[in-house]
Design an enzyme around this catalytic site. Sequence first.
Site, PDB file in Angstrom:
ATOM      1  N   ALA A  32      10.482  -3.510   7.713  1.00 16.41           N
ATOM      2  CA  ALA A  32      10.405  -2.099   7.302  1.00 16.41           C
ATOM      3  C   ALA A  32       8.925  -1.713   7.333  1.00 16.41           C
ATOM      4  O   ALA A  32       8.340  -1.290   6.333  1.00 16.41           O
ATOM      5  CB  ALA A  32      11.030  -1.859   5.935  1.00 16.41           C
ATOM      6  N   HIS A  37       1.186  -2.705   7.081  1.00 12.56           N
ATOM      7  CA  HIS A  37       1.452  -3.864   7.935  1.00 12.56           C
ATOM      8  C   HIS A  37       0.704  -3.718   9.260  1.00 12.56           C
ATOM      9  O   HIS A  37       0.107  -4.680   9.750  1.00 12.56           O
ATOM     10  CB  HIS A  37       2.947  -3.956   8.270  1.00 12.56           C
ATOM     11  CG  HIS A  37       3.857  -4.113   7.086  1.00 12.56           C
ATOM     12  ND1 HIS A  37       4.712  -3.127   6.660  1.00 12.56           N
ATOM     13  CD2 HIS A  37       4.057  -5.166   6.240  1.00 12.56           C
ATOM     14  CE1 HIS A  37       5.405  -3.558   5.623  1.00 12.56           C
ATOM     15  NE2 HIS A  37       5.023  -4.781   5.331  1.00 12.56           N
TER      16      HIS A  37
HETATM   17  P1  AMP Z   1       5.680  -7.361   2.926  1.00 11.00           P
HETATM   18  O1  AMP Z   1       6.408  -6.990   4.172  1.00 11.00           O
HETATM   19  O2  AMP Z   1       5.788  -6.343   1.836  1.00 11.00           O
HETATM   20  O3  AMP Z   1       5.961  -8.767   2.480  1.00 11.00           O
HETATM   21  O4  AMP Z   1       4.144  -7.346   3.314  1.00 11.00           O
HETATM   22  C1  AMP Z   1       3.651  -8.090   4.402  1.00 11.00           C
HETATM   23  C2  AMP Z   1       2.140  -8.071   4.347  1.00 11.00           C
HETATM   24  O5  AMP Z   1       1.686  -6.720   4.426  1.00 11.00           O
HETATM   25  C3  AMP Z   1       1.611  -8.650   3.024  1.00 11.00           C
HETATM   26  O6  AMP Z   1       0.452  -9.406   3.291  1.00 11.00           O
HETATM   27  C4  AMP Z   1       1.314  -7.408   2.233  1.00 11.00           C
HETATM   28  O7  AMP Z   1       0.305  -7.591   1.260  1.00 11.00           O
HETATM   29  C5  AMP Z   1       0.852  -6.454   3.324  1.00 11.00           C
HETATM   30  N1  AMP Z   1       1.003  -5.064   2.867  1.00 11.00           N
HETATM   31  C6  AMP Z   1       2.134  -4.476   2.390  1.00 11.00           C
HETATM   32  N2  AMP Z   1       1.876  -3.195   2.030  1.00 11.00           N
HETATM   33  C7  AMP Z   1       0.563  -2.985   2.251  1.00 11.00           C
HETATM   34  C8  AMP Z   1      -0.316  -1.872   2.073  1.00 11.00           C
HETATM   35  N3  AMP Z   1       0.097  -0.691   1.580  1.00 11.00           N
HETATM   36  N4  AMP Z   1      -1.623  -2.013   2.419  1.00 11.00           N
HETATM   37  C9  AMP Z   1      -2.068  -3.195   2.918  1.00 11.00           C
HETATM   38  N5  AMP Z   1      -1.296  -4.274   3.129  1.00 11.00           N
HETATM   39  C10 AMP Z   1       0.003  -4.176   2.795  1.00 11.00           C
END
Ligand code: AMP
Length: 281
Positions: A32, A37
């Site tokens: 998503a 990301h």
């Molecule tokens: P997730 O899909 O939520 O597990 O996130 C995957 C990676 O993207 C992780 O390293 C998160 O910290 C990073 N991430 C998610 N949201 C953000 C954001 N708003 N800003 C920066 N990095 C993000």
Amino acid sequence: MLLFTTAAELRAYAEAERCAGRRLGLVPTMGALHEGHLQLVRAAAAACEVVIVSIFVNPTQFNNPEDLRLYPRLPEQDAAALAPAGCTALFMPAVAEMYPQPTVLHFDFGPLERVMEGAHRPGHFNGVATVVSKLFHLARPHAAYFGQKDFQQVAVVRQLVADLSFDLELISYPTIREADGLAMSSRNARLTPTARAVAPLLHRVLAQAALRVQGGVGPAEVQQHALAALAQEPQFTPEYFEVADAQTLQPIMGYEAGRAVVLCVAAHLSGVRLIDNVVVD
Ligand code: AMP
């Protein structure tokens, strides 16, 4: 962009690319995808010839089955966004592929996981460390990219890399926000319109608290004030607001010159659990 669904395919591809002398970057995600990301993917593409993005909604890091069930899944949309950002290989395994048998391994990150997300989501960092270790072993990247949105996760993964001698560079990037300050999150899609309208309060409260820290207001007072400000909005149910040492993540009683402070918050809003943080140097 290549698409792999099996661990063997990913391992063979990464191995061949490494042997050919190319630099590999890995961006682990749960899909998503949004700008938060994609900035990680672009950063990886700027520094690495091979950019592997994993999309895997990892069941072992969810302590709440409902959260896992409702987690947004948009594989086609994600795949379309990844190639232009510089992803060379997308790894989208099924749960049985990542967990052919139940894992029994347990990680203990000590004080690092006894606070905030670790304290409020039992087993969460065990699941994160398990899946991240698996991905590191399969892809053996030169660099792995994480977002500071999950501040404690970066600290836990840093500890994991050090303790298990993973031979890679851990790189983290700042939180990407919507224009109104709300930290981008895959879970934001689950907010109702009325909840979405009040959601930026979370960041406003953090920003105001950061100003108080800079002004020398004590940690306990900053915390009390922030929780009270969140409680003003009845749609929010705060879970925690912590004023912590940015290195150890332990709550602090006062400030020390040269030690950065991190303000971390978790709150429920219309059935969605949101987290955010800001670092005060
Ligand atoms: P997730 O899909 O939520 O597990 O996130 C995957 C990676 O993207 C992780 O390293 C998160 O910290 C990073 N991430 C998610 N949201 C953000 C954001 N708003 N800003 C920066 N990095 C993000």
